[in-house]
Design a protein around this motif. Structure first.
Motif, PDB file in Angstrom:
ATOM      1  N   VAL A  32     -50.122  -0.664  27.448  1.00  0.00           N
ATOM      2  CA  VAL A  32     -50.908  -0.045  28.509  1.00  0.00           C
ATOM      3  C   VAL A  32     -50.030  -0.046  29.757  1.00  0.00           C
ATOM      4  CG1 VAL A  32     -52.973  -0.197  29.943  1.00  0.00           C
ATOM      5  CG2 VAL A  32     -53.089  -0.850  27.540  1.00  0.00           C
ATOM      6  N   ASP A  33     -49.840   1.153  30.349  1.00  0.00           N
ATOM      7  CA  ASP A  33     -49.015   1.275  31.546  1.00  0.00           C
ATOM      8  C   ASP A  33     -49.674   0.511  32.696  1.00  0.00           C
ATOM      9  OD1 ASP A  33     -48.424   2.866  34.243  1.00  0.00           O
ATOM     10  OD2 ASP A  33     -46.713   3.101  32.885  1.00  0.00           O
ATOM     11  N   GLU A  34     -48.909  -0.339  33.344  1.00  0.00           N
ATOM     12  CA  GLU A  34     -49.420  -1.199  34.417  1.00  0.00           C
ATOM     13  C   GLU A  34     -49.938  -0.420  35.623  1.00  0.00           C
ATOM     14  OE1 GLU A  34     -49.949  -4.496  34.495  1.00  0.00           O
ATOM     15  OE2 GLU A  34     -49.293  -4.560  32.406  1.00  0.00           O
ATOM     16  N   PHE A  35     -49.384   0.741  35.893  1.00  0.00           N
ATOM     17  CA  PHE A  35     -49.778   1.497  37.087  1.00  0.00           C
ATOM     18  C   PHE A  35     -50.862   2.539  36.804  1.00  0.00           C
ATOM     19  CE2 PHE A  35     -45.566  -0.138  37.982  1.00  0.00           C
ATOM     20  CZ  PHE A  35     -45.796  -0.772  39.200  1.00  0.00           C
ATOM     21  N   SER A  36     -50.686   3.285  35.726  1.00  0.00           N
ATOM     22  CA  SER A  36     -51.637   4.367  35.447  1.00  0.00           C
ATOM     23  C   SER A  36     -52.811   3.915  34.571  1.00  0.00           C
ATOM     24  CB  SER A  36     -50.924   5.537  34.753  1.00  0.00           C
ATOM     25  OG  SER A  36     -50.522   5.151  33.443  1.00  0.00           O
ATOM     26  N   LYS A  38     -52.693   4.070  31.462  1.00  0.00           N
ATOM     27  CA  LYS A  38     -52.614   4.946  30.292  1.00  0.00           C
ATOM     28  C   LYS A  38     -52.224   4.142  29.041  1.00  0.00           C
ATOM     29  CE  LYS A  38     -50.511   9.040  30.706  1.00  0.00           C
ATOM     30  NZ  LYS A  38     -49.441  10.064  30.677  1.00  0.00           N
ATOM     31  N   VAL A  39     -53.010   4.321  27.981  1.00  0.00           N
ATOM     32  CA  VAL A  39     -52.741   3.660  26.706  1.00  0.00           C
ATOM     33  C   VAL A  39     -51.688   4.460  25.953  1.00  0.00           C
ATOM     34  CG1 VAL A  39     -53.730   3.060  24.462  1.00  0.00           C
ATOM     35  CG2 VAL A  39     -55.082   2.738  26.537  1.00  0.00           C
ATOM     36  N   GLU A  40     -50.680   3.772  25.442  1.00  0.00           N
ATOM     37  CA  GLU A  40     -49.686   4.410  24.584  1.00  0.00           C
ATOM     38  C   GLU A  40     -49.577   3.578  23.320  1.00  0.00           C
ATOM     39  OE1 GLU A  40     -45.132   6.160  24.546  1.00  0.00           O
ATOM     40  OE2 GLU A  40     -45.811   5.029  26.282  1.00  0.00           O
ATOM     41  N   ARG A  41     -49.812   4.238  22.186  1.00  0.00           N
ATOM     42  CA  ARG A  41     -49.732   3.509  20.921  1.00  0.00           C
ATOM     43  C   ARG A  41     -49.315   4.427  19.786  1.00  0.00           C
ATOM     44  NH1 ARG A  41     -56.011   2.437  21.218  1.00  0.00           N
ATOM     45  NH2 ARG A  41     -55.244   0.611  22.281  1.00  0.00           N
ATOM     46  N   ARG A  42     -48.774   3.795  18.763  1.00  0.00           N
ATOM     47  CA  ARG A  42     -48.304   4.532  17.583  1.00  0.00           C
ATOM     48  C   ARG A  42     -48.574   3.674  16.357  1.00  0.00           C
ATOM     49  NH1 ARG A  42     -43.534   6.038  19.190  1.00  0.00           N
ATOM     50  NH2 ARG A  42     -43.939   8.257  19.216  1.00  0.00           N
ATOM     51  N   ILE A  43     -48.976   4.333  15.295  1.00  0.00           N
ATOM     52  CA  ILE A  43     -49.071   3.701  13.977  1.00  0.00           C
ATOM     53  C   ILE A  43     -48.205   4.546  13.062  1.00  0.00           C
ATOM     54  CG2 ILE A  43     -50.544   3.089  12.030  1.00  0.00           C
ATOM     55  CD1 ILE A  43     -52.896   2.941  14.000  1.00  0.00           C
ATOM     56  N   ALA A  44     -47.067   4.005  12.656  1.00  0.00           N
ATOM     57  CA  ALA A  44     -46.143   4.730  11.779  1.00  0.00           C
ATOM     58  C   ALA A  44     -46.118   4.048  10.417  1.00  0.00           C
ATOM     59  CB  ALA A  44     -44.744   4.746  12.383  1.00  0.00           C
ATOM     60  N   PHE A  49     -38.863   6.628   0.877  1.00  0.00           N
ATOM     61  CA  PHE A  49     -37.616   6.798   1.633  1.00  0.00           C
ATOM     62  C   PHE A  49     -37.558   8.154   2.324  1.00  0.00           C
ATOM     63  CE2 PHE A  49     -33.264   8.410   1.858  1.00  0.00           C
ATOM     64  CZ  PHE A  49     -32.703   7.457   2.700  1.00  0.00           C
ATOM     65  N   TYR A  50     -38.158   9.165   1.717  1.00  0.00           N
ATOM     66  CA  TYR A  50     -38.040  10.529   2.216  1.00  0.00           C
ATOM     67  C   TYR A  50     -39.090  10.920   3.249  1.00  0.00           C
ATOM     68  CZ  TYR A  50     -34.985  10.852  -1.794  1.00  0.00           C
ATOM     69  OH  TYR A  50     -33.981  10.635  -2.684  1.00  0.00           O
ATOM     70  N   PHE A  51     -40.146  10.138   3.390  1.00  0.00           N
ATOM     71  CA  PHE A  51     -41.252  10.586   4.239  1.00  0.00           C
ATOM     72  C   PHE A  51     -41.915   9.433   4.997  1.00  0.00           C
ATOM     73  CE2 PHE A  51     -45.743  11.867   4.824  1.00  0.00           C
ATOM     74  CZ  PHE A  51     -45.530  12.961   5.639  1.00  0.00           C
ATOM     75  N   LYS A  52     -42.095   9.664   6.300  1.00  0.00           N
ATOM     76  CA  LYS A  52     -42.844   8.742   7.148  1.00  0.00           C
ATOM     77  C   LYS A  52     -43.793   9.584   7.981  1.00  0.00           C
ATOM     78  CE  LYS A  52     -40.728   6.449  10.585  1.00  0.00           C
ATOM     79  NZ  LYS A  52     -40.015   5.400  11.337  1.00  0.00           N
ATOM     80  N   PHE A  53     -44.966   9.051   8.254  1.00  0.00           N
ATOM     81  CA  PHE A  53     -46.018   9.761   8.963  1.00  0.00           C
ATOM     82  C   PHE A  53     -46.554   8.844  10.045  1.00  0.00           C
ATOM     83  CE2 PHE A  53     -50.385  11.650   9.040  1.00  0.00           C
ATOM     84  CZ  PHE A  53     -50.005  12.952   9.300  1.00  0.00           C
ATOM     85  N   ALA A  54     -46.889   9.395  11.224  1.00  0.00           N
ATOM     86  CA  ALA A  54     -47.365   8.544  12.317  1.00  0.00           C
ATOM     87  C   ALA A  54     -48.495   9.203  13.091  1.00  0.00           C
ATOM     88  CB  ALA A  54     -46.213   8.220  13.268  1.00  0.00           C
ATOM     89  N   PHE A  55     -49.387   8.367  13.590  1.00  0.00           N
ATOM     90  CA  PHE A  55     -50.425   8.763  14.537  1.00  0.00           C
ATOM     91  C   PHE A  55     -49.950   8.253  15.889  1.00  0.00           C
ATOM     92  CE2 PHE A  55     -52.589   8.759  10.557  1.00  0.00           C
ATOM     93  CZ  PHE A  55     -53.640   9.656  10.666  1.00  0.00           C
ATOM     94  N   TYR A  56     -50.021   9.077  16.932  1.00  0.00           N
ATOM     95  CA  TYR A  56     -49.500   8.711  18.253  1.00  0.00           C
ATOM     96  C   TYR A  56     -50.511   9.082  19.337  1.00  0.00           C
ATOM     97  CZ  TYR A  56     -46.680   8.819  22.478  1.00  0.00           C
ATOM     98  OH  TYR A  56     -46.210   8.612  23.749  1.00  0.00           O
ATOM     99  N   ARG A  57     -50.559   8.250  20.353  1.00  0.00           N
ATOM    100  CA  ARG A  57     -51.432   8.510  21.503  1.00  0.00           C
ATOM    101  C   ARG A  57     -50.723   8.088  22.778  1.00  0.00           C
ATOM    102  NH1 ARG A  57     -57.410   5.994  22.715  1.00  0.00           N
ATOM    103  NH2 ARG A  57     -57.679   7.053  24.705  1.00  0.00           N
ATOM    104  N   SER A  58     -50.859   8.947  23.801  1.00  0.00           N
ATOM    105  CA  SER A  58     -50.416   8.617  25.149  1.00  0.00           C
ATOM    106  C   SER A  58     -51.525   9.102  26.079  1.00  0.00           C
ATOM    107  CB  SER A  58     -49.091   9.304  25.481  1.00  0.00           C
ATOM    108  OG  SER A  58     -48.711   8.995  26.809  1.00  0.00           O
ATOM    109  N   GLY A  59     -52.353   8.168  26.557  1.00  0.00           N
ATOM    110  CA  GLY A  59     -53.515   8.545  27.353  1.00  0.00           C
ATOM    111  C   GLY A  59     -54.470   9.364  26.514  1.00  0.00           C
TER     112      GLY A  59
END
Length: 171
Positions: A32-36, A38-44, A49-59
């Protein structure tokens, strides 16, 4: 005497279930950004070996990310506007469009050269809620021309995609 014993036992079991559910979110990155604020998180998740998938959030900006490794030193880029198709657990199809070019990053694994591509696709909160409900069954990442990489998810992994969507949506 039994009712006195059953009530604390029921409370204990309910607490354990709640604690277990709360621990289901294992983020690759969570800040969580200290000033704004804003939540930033990722689940990868690496599926193979050939494939990776991720869910990402920034605010309030949500994205899905797809990482594909292709054998050889590739000299093409996957252009902005490329598609990612998701077949959901209810058999509906969701199509997402990439927002930037994906250039190859070459690397050596064992004695072979590979090119890795990282694509990012905006997704709405409503689309994530749909994934949270029914999960993702099949992923098709379009590479170049008409070529693509497919990933078929088994029942256990379909359930995990529901959990990942839920975790990314949490405030």
């Amino acid at each position: 005497m039994k009712p006195k014993f059953l009530l604390p036992l029921a409370f204990l079991l309910l607490s354990i279930t709640t604690i277990t559910k709360a621990q289901d979110c294992k983020y690759t990155y969570d800040k969580v950004d200290e000033f704004s604020g804003k939540v930033e998180r990722r689940i990868a998740k690496q599926y193979n070996f050939y494939f990776k998938f991720a869910f990402y959030r920034s605010g309030d900006d949500f994205r899905l990310e797809s990482y594909v490794n292709i054998p050889g030193d590739q000299a093409f880029l996957i252009p902005e506007g490329s598609k990612l198709n998701l077949k959901l657990g209810d058999k509906s199809v969701m199509e997402l469009i990439s927002v930037k070019n994906a250039t190859p990053q070459s690397f050596v694994s064992g004695s072979q050269i590979f090119s890795g591509f990282a694509m990012t696709y905006p997704i709405t909160k409503e689309q994530l809620k749909k994934i949270e409900e029914v999960g993702i069954k099949f992923i098709r990442t379009y590479l170049k021309d008409e070529s693509y990489y497919d990933m078929d998810l088994k029942k256990k992994k379909i359930e995990k995609t529901k959990n990942y969507a839920s975790c990314i949506l949490k405030d």
